[in-house]
Motif scaffolding. Sequence first.
Motif, PDB file in Angstrom:
ATOM      1  N   TYR A  43       0.823  -1.215   0.000  1.00 21.91           N
ATOM      2  CA  TYR A  43       0.000   0.000   0.000  1.00 21.91           C
ATOM      3  C   TYR A  43       0.853   1.260   0.000  1.00 21.91           C
ATOM      4  O   TYR A  43       0.322   2.366   0.017  1.00 21.91           O
ATOM      5  N   LYS A  44       2.163   1.110  -0.022  1.00 21.29           N
ATOM      6  CA  LYS A  44       3.059   2.271  -0.022  1.00 21.29           C
ATOM      7  C   LYS A  44       3.804   2.335  -1.354  1.00 21.29           C
ATOM      8  O   LYS A  44       3.837   1.379  -2.120  1.00 21.29           O
ATOM      9  N   PRO A 102       2.378   6.764   7.326  1.00 21.30           N
ATOM     10  CA  PRO A 102       3.461   6.083   6.602  1.00 21.30           C
ATOM     11  C   PRO A 102       4.806   6.694   6.997  1.00 21.30           C
ATOM     12  O   PRO A 102       4.847   7.775   7.598  1.00 21.30           O
ATOM     13  N   TRP A 148       2.122   6.715   1.281  1.00 17.65           N
ATOM     14  CA  TRP A 148       1.061   5.891   0.716  1.00 17.65           C
ATOM     15  C   TRP A 148       1.085   5.936  -0.814  1.00 17.65           C
ATOM     16  O   TRP A 148       1.530   6.925  -1.418  1.00 17.65           O
ATOM     17  N   HIS A 208      -8.242   6.205  -0.945  1.00 21.79           N
ATOM     18  CA  HIS A 208      -8.203   5.397   0.278  1.00 21.79           C
ATOM     19  C   HIS A 208      -9.618   5.177   0.826  1.00 21.79           C
ATOM     20  O   HIS A 208      -9.959   4.064   1.260  1.00 21.79           O
ATOM     21  N   PHE A 252       0.756  -1.996   8.643  1.00 27.57           N
ATOM     22  CA  PHE A 252       0.264  -1.224   7.506  1.00 27.57           C
ATOM     23  C   PHE A 252      -0.659  -2.120   6.676  1.00 27.57           C
ATOM     24  O   PHE A 252      -0.472  -3.336   6.633  1.00 27.57           O
TER      25      PHE A 252
END
Length: 543
Positions: free
Chosen positions: A229-230, A256, A262, A269, A288
Amino acid sequence: MGTSGRLGLSWINKDRALVSTQEGGYEWVDRNDFRVAETRLLRDVTSVGEVHDSGERAQDNLLIVGDSVDALRALTGIPEFSDEYQGKVKLVYIDPPFNTGQAFAQYDDGLEHSVWLTMMRDRLLLIRELLAPDGSVWVHLDDAEMAYCKVLMDEVFTRPNFVATVVWEKTTSGRNDARAFSTDQDYILVYSRNPDSFKPRKVAHTAAADKAYKNQDNDPRGPWREVDYKCPKTADERPNLYYPIIHPYTGEEIWPRRERVWAYGREEHERHIAEDLLFWGRTGNYSFPKLKKFLTDRSADGTPPRTLWPTSEVDQSRTAKTESKKIFDGGVPFSTPKPERFMHRVIHLATEPGDIVLDCFGGSGTTAAVAHKMGRRWVTVEREPGTVESFVRPRLTKVVYGEDPGGVTELVGWEKGGGFRHMEVAPSMYERAAGRVLLAPWVTGETFSEAACAQLDGFAMDPHPEPPFVGRKGRQLLAVIDGLATDKSVQSIVDQLDEDERVVIVAKSYLREAADLLKTLSPGSRIKKAPQDLLDMKGRVRR
């Protein structure tokens, strides 16, 4: 030192050219040497399976015996072939000598660096002319010359046409006799003819890739896989992607790291939350979230190709030698074959059925064999006649007649069919004697006409010539006289011209009176003496 000009690679004798010798080596010559400028003929040897009539032979699959640079010049310089191949070849795959200093049974793999670079430069320039606008060239190398070849190809094709460097895991076992590191990989440099036009095809999904899809939370939409997700951006680079989210299990604010924010903005999101696309671990134990990517959402035509090709996907060198032994009934295999599954991927990514595939370092014939099985047209060139007789022609004959059950035969559903034409590069039409360049003794009659026509840019041989007229370029005719051109022969030729036609006459000798008469009767027409005037006309090379 000035800073003008573009970055390039320098080497000894870069401004010169090479010609191959009868001993299998190379000789340095000036770039306007007749052996460099000459366009040699392609002669029929035999055919296997279904082929076209001789007048349409250029449309056949072609197995050509001879030096690759001579074959490439013929394909680009003789209209019969250039009309069929120039700007129309979709894929060129070449596996040239690696220049490692090793001596293999089928060819000498130990060329001095300057020789190797010049040899490659001259062939790449011709390959560039053959490539279709959406075509690509794949050059297979190891560490010995890969870095130098990359810069050379930047010069020939320009840097924007660089596509990728593929790394092939050619072995899964290390070598205990390695001096320092045991090398596991080869490289394939991929360049396009036009970066906006080349679009590689997708790689089919594999069973191994499917195993990554599971359903850890019994989602009714089916199996899915976790995606990070990053993204590799900093908070300074993308401040809009640096914000807190709420951990659904603990209620904590989760930020993050500033150096890896992110991958999605706030609005995206919120959509992920609403559509239950975030996974925090089976028990909420992830620090995360991961994004869920469903198997059903995967592109049906495959995934973009990756640059790392493991043995598990495309086989290894050992597999290729096993395939070679099976093809030749357990005999001595070719020294450096490539596995058919490896070649299948190259051809699949770069072509569609019916496209033209060219390999001018034919080796054991893997490229041609796989291209044939996959329904592509092909041209393969191999310098060594012994390699062709022992490996290439027998292998391709088995493919045509359905006698090769190995390799990718089952994968692509190949049975049998098609055919190919076996050709050879003719010897030079010139020979040197006492410091003079003369016509070779075999250059007579119809062969003289064909050879002369091949040296004149744009002239195509008439399929049904009426001597002395043998070719044409628009409204300009070509007449060839195997002997002395006299004023009588000139008068006869001019009498047969239409009012708006002109003629180029090539003769082994001519009288001055004949040349004067031609100027008077047909201004704009020319008479040429072979070989001297042909050499003048061909005294240029591609740069």
